[in-house]
Write a protein that holds these residues in place. Structure first.
Motif, PDB file in Angstrom:
ATOM      1  N   CYS A  87       0.853  -1.184   0.000  1.00  0.00           N
ATOM      2  CA  CYS A  87       0.000   0.000   0.000  1.00  0.00           C
ATOM      3  C   CYS A  87       0.892   1.238   0.000  1.00  0.00           C
ATOM      4  N   ASP A  88       0.575   2.209  -0.833  1.00  0.00           N
ATOM      5  CA  ASP A  88       1.321   3.466  -0.879  1.00  0.00           C
ATOM      6  C   ASP A  88       0.376   4.631  -0.608  1.00  0.00           C
ATOM      7  N   TYR A  89       0.888   5.670  -0.001  1.00  0.00           N
ATOM      8  CA  TYR A  89       0.056   6.847   0.249  1.00  0.00           C
ATOM      9  C   TYR A  89       0.818   8.106  -0.151  1.00  0.00           C
ATOM     10  N   THR A  90       0.087   9.170  -0.387  1.00  0.00           N
ATOM     11  CA  THR A  90       0.719  10.396  -0.874  1.00  0.00           C
ATOM     12  C   THR A  90       0.683  11.527   0.149  1.00  0.00           C
ATOM     13  N   ASN A  91      -0.255  11.487   1.085  1.00  0.00           N
ATOM     14  CA  ASN A  91      -0.432  12.592   2.015  1.00  0.00           C
ATOM     15  C   ASN A  91       0.500  12.429   3.221  1.00  0.00           C
ATOM     16  N   SER A  92       1.451  13.334   3.372  1.00  0.00           N
ATOM     17  CA  SER A  92       2.414  13.231   4.465  1.00  0.00           C
ATOM     18  C   SER A  92       1.783  13.501   5.831  1.00  0.00           C
ATOM     19  N   MET A  93       0.532  13.977   5.843  1.00  0.00           N
ATOM     20  CA  MET A  93      -0.160  14.206   7.109  1.00  0.00           C
ATOM     21  C   MET A  93      -0.685  12.901   7.716  1.00  0.00           C
ATOM     22  N   PHE A  94      -0.799  11.855   6.917  1.00  0.00           N
ATOM     23  CA  PHE A  94      -1.312  10.587   7.430  1.00  0.00           C
ATOM     24  C   PHE A  94      -0.376  10.031   8.493  1.00  0.00           C
ATOM     25  N   ASP A  95      -0.954   9.643   9.635  1.00  0.00           N
ATOM     26  CA  ASP A  95      -0.114   9.104  10.697  1.00  0.00           C
ATOM     27  C   ASP A  95      -0.738   7.884  11.374  1.00  0.00           C
ATOM     28  N   TYR A  96      -1.788   7.360  10.780  1.00  0.00           N
ATOM     29  CA  TYR A  96      -2.440   6.192  11.366  1.00  0.00           C
ATOM     30  C   TYR A  96      -2.976   5.357  10.219  1.00  0.00           C
ATOM     31  N   PHE A  97      -2.660   4.046  10.251  1.00  0.00           N
ATOM     32  CA  PHE A  97      -2.946   3.198   9.111  1.00  0.00           C
ATOM     33  C   PHE A  97      -3.596   1.902   9.577  1.00  0.00           C
ATOM     34  N   LEU A  98      -4.538   1.425   8.789  1.00  0.00           N
ATOM     35  CA  LEU A  98      -5.240   0.194   9.145  1.00  0.00           C
ATOM     36  C   LEU A  98      -5.319  -0.729   7.935  1.00  0.00           C
ATOM     37  N   TRP A  99      -5.470  -2.003   8.222  1.00  0.00           N
ATOM     38  CA  TRP A  99      -5.791  -2.995   7.203  1.00  0.00           C
ATOM     39  C   TRP A  99      -7.137  -3.627   7.564  1.00  0.00           C
ATOM     40  N   TYR A 100      -7.971  -3.764   6.536  1.00  0.00           N
ATOM     41  CA  TYR A 100      -9.250  -4.427   6.673  1.00  0.00           C
ATOM     42  C   TYR A 100      -9.270  -5.631   5.740  1.00  0.00           C
ATOM     43  N   LYS A 101     -10.060  -6.606   6.126  1.00  0.00           N
ATOM     44  CA  LYS A 101     -10.251  -7.818   5.345  1.00  0.00           C
ATOM     45  C   LYS A 101     -11.724  -7.916   4.991  1.00  0.00           C
ATOM     46  N   LYS A 102     -12.004  -8.302   3.742  1.00  0.00           N
ATOM     47  CA  LYS A 102     -13.394  -8.367   3.322  1.00  0.00           C
ATOM     48  C   LYS A 102     -13.668  -9.673   2.575  1.00  0.00           C
ATOM     49  N   TYR A 103     -14.664 -10.403   3.086  1.00  0.00           N
ATOM     50  CA  TYR A 103     -15.168 -11.580   2.384  1.00  0.00           C
ATOM     51  C   TYR A 103     -16.348 -11.168   1.515  1.00  0.00           C
ATOM     52  N   PRO A 104     -16.642 -11.949   0.478  1.00  0.00           N
ATOM     53  CA  PRO A 104     -17.801 -11.644  -0.384  1.00  0.00           C
ATOM     54  C   PRO A 104     -19.085 -11.548   0.421  1.00  0.00           C
ATOM     55  N   ALA A 105     -19.927 -10.598   0.065  1.00  0.00           N
ATOM     56  CA  ALA A 105     -21.247 -10.394   0.663  1.00  0.00           C
ATOM     57  C   ALA A 105     -21.183 -10.017   2.138  1.00  0.00           C
ATOM     58  N   GLU A 106     -20.021  -9.605   2.593  1.00  0.00           N
ATOM     59  CA  GLU A 106     -19.892  -9.112   3.964  1.00  0.00           C
ATOM     60  C   GLU A 106     -19.213  -7.747   3.951  1.00  0.00           C
ATOM     61  N   ALA A 132      -5.915   4.959   5.560  1.00  0.00           N
ATOM     62  CA  ALA A 132      -5.023   5.900   6.233  1.00  0.00           C
ATOM     63  C   ALA A 132      -5.798   7.096   6.729  1.00  0.00           C
ATOM     64  N   SER A 133      -5.272   7.673   7.810  1.00  0.00           N
ATOM     65  CA  SER A 133      -5.905   8.863   8.361  1.00  0.00           C
ATOM     66  C   SER A 133      -4.867   9.713   9.071  1.00  0.00           C
ATOM     67  N   ALA A 134      -5.253  10.937   9.367  1.00  0.00           N
ATOM     68  CA  ALA A 134      -4.452  11.813  10.214  1.00  0.00           C
ATOM     69  C   ALA A 134      -5.232  12.053  11.502  1.00  0.00           C
ATOM     70  N   ARG A 135      -4.529  12.329  12.553  1.00  0.00           N
ATOM     71  CA  ARG A 135      -5.153  12.425  13.885  1.00  0.00           C
ATOM     72  C   ARG A 135      -6.273  13.439  13.927  1.00  0.00           C
ATOM     73  N   ASN A 136      -6.178  14.510  13.162  1.00  0.00           N
ATOM     74  CA  ASN A 136      -7.214  15.530  13.219  1.00  0.00           C
ATOM     75  C   ASN A 136      -8.269  15.362  12.128  1.00  0.00           C
ATOM     76  N   PHE A 137      -8.253  14.248  11.401  1.00  0.00           N
ATOM     77  CA  PHE A 137      -9.218  14.057  10.332  1.00  0.00           C
ATOM     78  C   PHE A 137     -10.465  13.319  10.804  1.00  0.00           C
ATOM     79  N   ASN A 138     -10.274  12.328  11.659  1.00  0.00           N
ATOM     80  CA  ASN A 138     -11.390  11.515  12.148  1.00  0.00           C
ATOM     81  C   ASN A 138     -12.106  10.756  11.045  1.00  0.00           C
ATOM     82  N   LYS A 139     -11.479  10.583   9.895  1.00  0.00           N
ATOM     83  CA  LYS A 139     -12.041   9.762   8.833  1.00  0.00           C
ATOM     84  C   LYS A 139     -10.879   9.108   8.103  1.00  0.00           C
ATOM     85  N   PHE A 140     -11.204   8.077   7.336  1.00  0.00           N
ATOM     86  CA  PHE A 140     -10.162   7.286   6.681  1.00  0.00           C
ATOM     87  C   PHE A 140     -10.290   7.348   5.171  1.00  0.00           C
ATOM     88  N   TYR A 141      -9.144   7.242   4.516  1.00  0.00           N
ATOM     89  CA  TYR A 141      -9.075   7.117   3.075  1.00  0.00           C
ATOM     90  C   TYR A 141      -8.646   5.690   2.762  1.00  0.00           C
TER      91      TYR A 141
END
Lengths: 111, 112
Positions: free
Chosen positions: B23-42, B92-101
């Motif tokens: 995974c690559d990101y472009t925004n240097s403000m991002f400081d928190y990163f997550l991985w999610y897993k997704k099964y079909p129909a879930e 990815a998110s930044a601490r003051n964003f409260n949302k993820f990309y």
């Protein structure tokens, strides 16, 4: 157990119709989000809310609206459905920057 | 313009071997990163996270590595199991964003 539920799970409608997708969470989370998932685009944010009476536009908000009258619900409305809005829609909730909890999605087809 | 990119749409790995998802990101403000897993129909389910103050976080068979200078993170699954077959999203998110990309996802297939 706390959960987040979306309804309906599947819907077929016609272009021009108004459609509302429901999202209900029992986590008591302040933050709620709507995403759409399309091939090659992953999850794109449509609208989000940080609390009651608060709503914000995401990156693909055109043609969609939301309202937050209580903590538990964030319904997503397509004012006049277009074929480009055929997608799988996911609702999520979270508290602060904790990981989001997702519903199982609504598959919407617009003919 | 996508701020979080997963350039491999799919990955196929033999059971027991290592799976590496990037995974690559472009925004240097991002400081928190997550991985999610997704099964079909879930819906996606949270897998593992990492804060920018660390360069590695481990949870059982799953390890996430963060290279801030390269704006790159990776998820290692060792050993891979057929039940790991799913679509994996990084976010990815930044601490003051409260949302993820979110990235566009990588579909992992673990062959028995």
């Amino acid at each position: 157990d706390a959960e987040i539920t979306q309804s309906p799970r599947h819907k077929i409608t016609e272009t021009g119709r108004q459609v509302t997708l429901a999202c209900h969470q029992t986590w008591n989370h302040n933050n709620m989000f709507w995403y759409r998932q399309d091939l090659g685009h992953g999850l794109r944010l449509i609208h989000y809310s940080y609390g009651v009476q608060d709503t914000n536009k995401g990156e693909v908000s055109d043609g969609y609206s939301v309202s937050r009258s209580n903590t538990e619900d964030l319904p997503l409305t397509l004012e006049s459905a277009a074929s480009s809005q055929t997608s799988v829609y996911f609702c999520a909730s979270s508290e602060g920057l904790q990981p989001q909890h997702f519903g199982d999605g609504t598959r919407l087809s617009i003919l | 313009d996508q701020q979080v990119k997963q350039n491999s749409p799919s990955l196929s790995v033999q059971e027991g071997r290592i799976s590496i998802l990037n995974c690559d990101y472009t925004n240097s403000m991002f400081d928190y990163f997550l991985w999610y897993k997704k099964y079909p129909a879930e819906g996606p389910t949270f897998l593992i996270s990492i804060s920018s103050i660390k360069d590695k976080n481990e949870d059982g068979r799953f390890t996430v590595f963060l290279n801030k200078s390269a704006k790159h993170l990776s998820l290692h699954i060792v050993p891979s199991q057929p039940g790991d077959s799913a679509v994996y999203f990084c976010a990815a998110s930044a601490r003051n964003f409260n949302k993820f990309y979110f990235g566009s996802g990588t579909k992992l297939n673990v062959k028995p």
